[in-house]
Write an enzyme that holds these catalytic residues in place. Structure first.
Site, PDB file in Angstrom:
ATOM      1  N   TYR A  78      17.389 -36.909  63.307  1.00 25.15           N
ATOM      2  CA  TYR A  78      16.315 -36.151  63.978  1.00 25.15           C
ATOM      3  C   TYR A  78      15.648 -37.012  65.043  1.00 25.15           C
ATOM      4  O   TYR A  78      15.601 -36.654  66.220  1.00 25.15           O
ATOM      5  CB  TYR A  78      15.276 -35.670  62.953  1.00 25.15           C
ATOM      6  CG  TYR A  78      13.968 -35.214  63.601  1.00 25.15           C
ATOM      7  CD1 TYR A  78      13.937 -34.110  64.446  1.00 25.15           C
ATOM      8  CD2 TYR A  78      12.776 -35.920  63.377  1.00 25.15           C
ATOM      9  CE1 TYR A  78      12.744 -33.716  65.053  1.00 25.15           C
ATOM     10  CE2 TYR A  78      11.588 -35.526  63.980  1.00 25.15           C
ATOM     11  CZ  TYR A  78      11.583 -34.426  64.816  1.00 25.15           C
ATOM     12  OH  TYR A  78      10.402 -34.039  65.428  1.00 25.15           O
ATOM     13  N   THR A 105       7.730 -36.765  69.447  1.00 22.89           N
ATOM     14  CA  THR A 105       7.220 -37.127  68.122  1.00 22.89           C
ATOM     15  C   THR A 105       6.976 -38.625  67.974  1.00 22.89           C
ATOM     16  O   THR A 105       7.654 -39.433  68.631  1.00 22.89           O
ATOM     17  CB  THR A 105       8.238 -36.660  67.046  1.00 22.89           C
ATOM     18  OG1 THR A 105       7.976 -37.316  65.821  1.00 22.89           O
ATOM     19  CG2 THR A 105       9.675 -37.003  67.431  1.00 22.89           C
ATOM     20  N   ASP A 106       6.086 -38.981  67.089  1.00 20.85           N
ATOM     21  CA  ASP A 106       5.845 -40.402  66.774  1.00 20.85           C
ATOM     22  C   ASP A 106       7.072 -41.055  66.148  1.00 20.85           C
ATOM     23  O   ASP A 106       7.204 -42.280  66.129  1.00 20.85           O
ATOM     24  CB  ASP A 106       4.629 -40.568  65.833  1.00 20.85           C
ATOM     25  CG  ASP A 106       4.710 -39.788  64.522  1.00 20.85           C
ATOM     26  OD1 ASP A 106       5.717 -39.095  64.281  1.00 20.85           O
ATOM     27  OD2 ASP A 106       3.745 -39.875  63.729  1.00 20.85           O
ATOM     28  N   GLU A 107       8.005 -40.218  65.641  1.00 20.87           N
ATOM     29  CA  GLU A 107       9.157 -40.774  64.919  1.00 20.87           C
ATOM     30  C   GLU A 107      10.101 -41.538  65.847  1.00 20.87           C
ATOM     31  O   GLU A 107      10.954 -42.288  65.376  1.00 20.87           O
ATOM     32  CB  GLU A 107       9.890 -39.667  64.158  1.00 20.87           C
ATOM     33  CG  GLU A 107       8.952 -38.992  63.175  1.00 20.87           C
ATOM     34  CD  GLU A 107       9.623 -38.113  62.141  1.00 20.87           C
ATOM     35  OE1 GLU A 107      10.784 -38.365  61.802  1.00 20.87           O
ATOM     36  OE2 GLU A 107       8.961 -37.166  61.668  1.00 20.87           O
ATOM     37  N   LYS A 160      15.782 -36.896  69.224  1.00 20.84           N
ATOM     38  CA  LYS A 160      14.521 -36.670  69.963  1.00 20.84           C
ATOM     39  C   LYS A 160      14.303 -37.814  70.966  1.00 20.84           C
ATOM     40  O   LYS A 160      13.835 -37.594  72.078  1.00 20.84           O
ATOM     41  CB  LYS A 160      13.325 -36.594  69.000  1.00 20.84           C
ATOM     42  CG  LYS A 160      13.236 -35.339  68.158  1.00 20.84           C
ATOM     43  CD  LYS A 160      12.995 -34.070  68.963  1.00 20.84           C
ATOM     44  CE  LYS A 160      11.591 -33.983  69.551  1.00 20.84           C
ATOM     45  NZ  LYS A 160      11.371 -32.689  70.256  1.00 20.84           N
TER      46      LYS A 160
HETATM   47  P1  NAD Z   1       9.678 -25.606  64.100  1.00 17.49           P
HETATM   48  O1  NAD Z   1      10.914 -26.043  63.375  1.00 17.49           O
HETATM   49  O2  NAD Z   1       8.609 -24.884  63.356  1.00 17.49           O
HETATM   50  O3  NAD Z   1      10.076 -24.672  65.334  1.00 17.49           O
HETATM   51  C1  NAD Z   1      11.117 -24.957  66.209  1.00 17.49           C
HETATM   52  C2  NAD Z   1      11.338 -23.738  67.091  1.00 17.49           C
HETATM   53  O4  NAD Z   1      12.392 -24.032  68.027  1.00 17.49           O
HETATM   54  C3  NAD Z   1      11.764 -22.492  66.312  1.00 17.49           C
HETATM   55  O5  NAD Z   1      11.089 -21.358  66.807  1.00 17.49           O
HETATM   56  C4  NAD Z   1      13.265 -22.388  66.601  1.00 17.49           C
HETATM   57  O6  NAD Z   1      13.759 -21.065  66.533  1.00 17.49           O
HETATM   58  C5  NAD Z   1      13.314 -22.946  68.009  1.00 17.49           C
HETATM   59  N1  NAD Z   1      14.637 -23.489  68.374  1.00 17.49           N
HETATM   60  C6  NAD Z   1      15.398 -24.365  67.672  1.00 17.49           C
HETATM   61  N2  NAD Z   1      16.532 -24.631  68.355  1.00 17.49           N
HETATM   62  C7  NAD Z   1      16.460 -23.925  69.513  1.00 17.49           C
HETATM   63  C8  NAD Z   1      17.312 -23.801  70.626  1.00 17.49           C
HETATM   64  N3  NAD Z   1      18.476 -24.450  70.690  1.00 17.49           N
HETATM   65  N4  NAD Z   1      16.923 -23.011  71.644  1.00 17.49           N
HETATM   66  C9  NAD Z   1      15.743 -22.331  71.594  1.00 17.49           C
HETATM   67  N5  NAD Z   1      14.907 -22.390  70.551  1.00 17.49           N
HETATM   68  C10 NAD Z   1      15.265 -23.188  69.524  1.00 17.49           C
HETATM   69  O7  NAD Z   1       9.130 -26.921  64.791  1.00 17.49           O
HETATM   70  P2  NAD Z   1       7.653 -27.446  65.076  1.00 17.49           P
HETATM   71  O8  NAD Z   1       7.186 -28.174  63.885  1.00 17.49           O
HETATM   72  O9  NAD Z   1       6.852 -26.338  65.640  1.00 17.49           O
HETATM   73  O10 NAD Z   1       7.952 -28.535  66.200  1.00 17.49           O
HETATM   74  C11 NAD Z   1       7.916 -28.184  67.581  1.00 17.49           C
HETATM   75  C12 NAD Z   1       8.157 -29.432  68.412  1.00 17.49           C
HETATM   76  O11 NAD Z   1       7.168 -30.408  68.115  1.00 17.49           O
HETATM   77  C13 NAD Z   1       9.502 -30.105  68.153  1.00 17.49           C
HETATM   78  O12 NAD Z   1      10.027 -30.547  69.384  1.00 17.49           O
HETATM   79  C14 NAD Z   1       9.152 -31.292  67.265  1.00 17.49           C
HETATM   80  O13 NAD Z   1      10.071 -32.352  67.448  1.00 17.49           O
HETATM   81  C15 NAD Z   1       7.775 -31.636  67.784  1.00 17.49           C
HETATM   82  N6  NAD Z   1       6.886 -32.303  66.809  1.00 17.49           N
HETATM   83  C16 NAD Z   1       6.693 -31.767  65.574  1.00 17.49           C
HETATM   84  C17 NAD Z   1       5.811 -32.380  64.684  1.00 17.49           C
HETATM   85  C18 NAD Z   1       5.544 -31.808  63.314  1.00 17.49           C
HETATM   86  O14 NAD Z   1       4.869 -32.451  62.511  1.00 17.49           O
HETATM   87  N7  NAD Z   1       6.005 -30.610  62.989  1.00 17.49           N
HETATM   88  C19 NAD Z   1       5.136 -33.549  65.063  1.00 17.49           C
HETATM   89  C20 NAD Z   1       5.355 -34.065  66.357  1.00 17.49           C
HETATM   90  C21 NAD Z   1       6.230 -33.419  67.218  1.00 17.49           C
HETATM   91  P1  TYD Z   2       7.910 -34.047  56.250  1.00 14.81           P
HETATM   92  O1  TYD Z   2       6.879 -32.978  56.157  1.00 14.81           O
HETATM   93  O2  TYD Z   2       9.348 -33.684  56.083  1.00 14.81           O
HETATM   94  O3  TYD Z   2       7.654 -34.780  57.654  1.00 14.81           O
HETATM   95  P2  TYD Z   2       8.290 -36.159  58.247  1.00 14.81           P
HETATM   96  O4  TYD Z   2       9.439 -36.562  57.414  1.00 14.81           O
HETATM   97  O5  TYD Z   2       8.708 -35.721  59.608  1.00 14.81           O
HETATM   98  O6  TYD Z   2       7.170 -37.147  58.236  1.00 14.81           O
HETATM   99  O7  TYD Z   2       7.571 -35.174  55.185  1.00 14.81           O
HETATM  100  C1  TYD Z   2       6.334 -35.858  55.208  1.00 14.81           C
HETATM  101  C2  TYD Z   2       6.391 -36.929  54.147  1.00 14.81           C
HETATM  102  O8  TYD Z   2       6.449 -36.307  52.868  1.00 14.81           O
HETATM  103  C3  TYD Z   2       7.628 -37.800  54.225  1.00 14.81           C
HETATM  104  O9  TYD Z   2       7.265 -39.131  53.892  1.00 14.81           O
HETATM  105  C4  TYD Z   2       8.562 -37.226  53.193  1.00 14.81           C
HETATM  106  C5  TYD Z   2       7.615 -36.702  52.130  1.00 14.81           C
HETATM  107  N1  TYD Z   2       8.065 -35.524  51.367  1.00 14.81           N
HETATM  108  C6  TYD Z   2       8.040 -35.539  49.963  1.00 14.81           C
HETATM  109  O10 TYD Z   2       7.658 -36.542  49.329  1.00 14.81           O
HETATM  110  N2  TYD Z   2       8.454 -34.430  49.303  1.00 14.81           N
HETATM  111  C7  TYD Z   2       8.907 -33.312  49.943  1.00 14.81           C
HETATM  112  O11 TYD Z   2       9.312 -32.328  49.264  1.00 14.81           O
HETATM  113  C8  TYD Z   2       8.914 -33.310  51.369  1.00 14.81           C
HETATM  114  C9  TYD Z   2       9.385 -32.101  52.132  1.00 14.81           C
HETATM  115  C10 TYD Z   2       8.485 -34.438  52.041  1.00 14.81           C
END
Ligand code: NAD
Ligand code: TYD
Length: 328
Positions: free
Chosen positions: A141, A117-119, A145
């Protein structure tokens, strides 16, 4: 290719699996613990083998990887607010789980791609992070990561494992669990429920459509240089309040639903990724935020069967804990 996709029942993982099976004819084994965020329904229309296990389980992982050409790891705890309230599972899954997968990849001698992630870079006021920027995560988080990314890099340097890391910016699109900003705002707007904006709502995120990220991950898996990190950022950035206003416009909700609530502790102000390196490899984002958000609103509007069980289940308890006393 035959892929072991860990966390493939979640949001990005399930979109990735669907695209790999449909567009590339890959065989996929999905290994997923099915936490609150993982759902078999996300893959109902996709042919795959399913293994119900945690990535921290070495026996199950070793069985699942047999016969696969690569491991792609999406498995993670992914919500910053939950990591602030209860960090335990973040440490187990990101540290121990990634370690178990790396060992499995090393013994099976297969390529390993870590979805990151970018985070990990922390917040940036102006400009964009490159892959060489310092790692300065702020939340449990992003810190866990980051630890996982460093462990992955060590397996390249120490054991010459073919590792790759893809760092994505904020994703949005179908099948995203409604604890994250965009699906939460869409579903609340469709129900005329309050729209909780943290702090002043001027935090900025770099929005990436989930299919663009999925294509980027597949592209890096096939063409990336082992040992390298690739940023995969979205084409557009947008302050949170504007995201909420756009959702209001697309759903026809009232802007009186907006409610300002207490800011997230340690809230990162802005994320921004420079993606020149992955572009040089031949990937380009295809979906701009305006079009992608419209399609995403349509998907949630058209798929109540997907979100109704979530909104009426355990999610309610989470929602009450997170927002309950603050919303009118
Ligand atoms: P999500 O929360 O929707 O899904 C996570 C999945 O991982 C779920 O299916 C969960 O059951 C599974 N999981 C959790 N713990 C586990 C474990 N110990 N063993 C096996 N499975 C497990 O997440 P997402 O948004 O699809 O993110 C997927 C990946 O992408 C993550 O690694 C996240 O850090 C990364 N990512 C997400 C975003 C975003 O905006 N959502 C952006 C950049 C990177
Ligand atoms: P989020 O979707 O949780 O992603 P991330 O924190 O990983 O960027 O949140 C995106 C942005 O939106 C973040 O700045 C927090 C804000 N946010 C709200 O203002 N209200 C909400 O209810 C949620 C879930 C997030």
């Amino acid at each position: 290719m035959r892929l072991l996709v860990c966390g493939g029942a979640g949001f990005i993982g399930s979109n990735f699996v669907r695209m790999r099976v449909r567009d590339h004819g890959d065989e996929v084994v999905v290994l997923d613990k099915l936490t609150y965020a993982g759902r078999r329904e996300n893959l109902a229309d996709v042919e795959h083998v399913f293994v119900h296990a945690g990535i921290e389980d070495p026996g199950k992982v070793a069985e699942a990887v047999a016969g696969c050409d690569a491991i792609v790891n999406f498995a993670a705890e992914t919500h910053v607010d939950r990591s602030i309230a209860e960090p335990d599972a973040f440490v187990t899954t990101h540290a121990q789980g990634t370690y178990v997968l790396l060992e499995a990849a090393r013994h099976a001698e297969v390529r390993y791609l870590q979805v990151s992630t970018d985070e990990v870079y922390g917040s940036i006021e102006e400009g964009s992070f490159t892959e060489a920027s310092p790692l300065q995560p702020s939340s449990p988080y992003s810190a866990t990561k980051t630890g996982a990314d460093l462990l992955v890099a060590s397996y390249f340097h120490t054991y010459a494992l073919e590792t790759l890391i893809c760092r994505g910016s904020n994703n949005y699109g179908p099948y995203q669990y409604p604890e994250k900003l965009i699906p939460l705002m869409i579903l609340n707007a469709l129900h005329a429920d309050p729209l909780p904006v943290y702090g002043d709502g001027q935090q900025v995120r770099n929005w990436l459509h989930v299919e663009d990220f999925g294509r980027g991950i597949g592209h890096v898996l096939e063409h990336g240089e082992p040992g390298e990190v690739y940023n995969v950022g979205g084409p557009d950035e947008c302050p949170n309040l504007e995201v909420v206003q756009r959702v209001i416009a697309l759903t026809g909700a009232s802007d009186e639903l907006i409610q300002y609530v207490t800011d997230r502790p340690g809230h990162d102000r802005r994320y921004s990724l420079g993606s020149e390196k992955v572009r040089a490899l031949g990937w380009e984002a295809q979906t701009h935020f305006t079009e992608g958000l419209e399609r995403t609103v349509d998907w949630y509007r058209d798929n109540p069967a997907w979100w109704e069980p979530i909104r009426s289940g355990d999610y309610r308890a989470y929602y009450e804990r997170q927002y309950g006393s603050q919303l009118r």
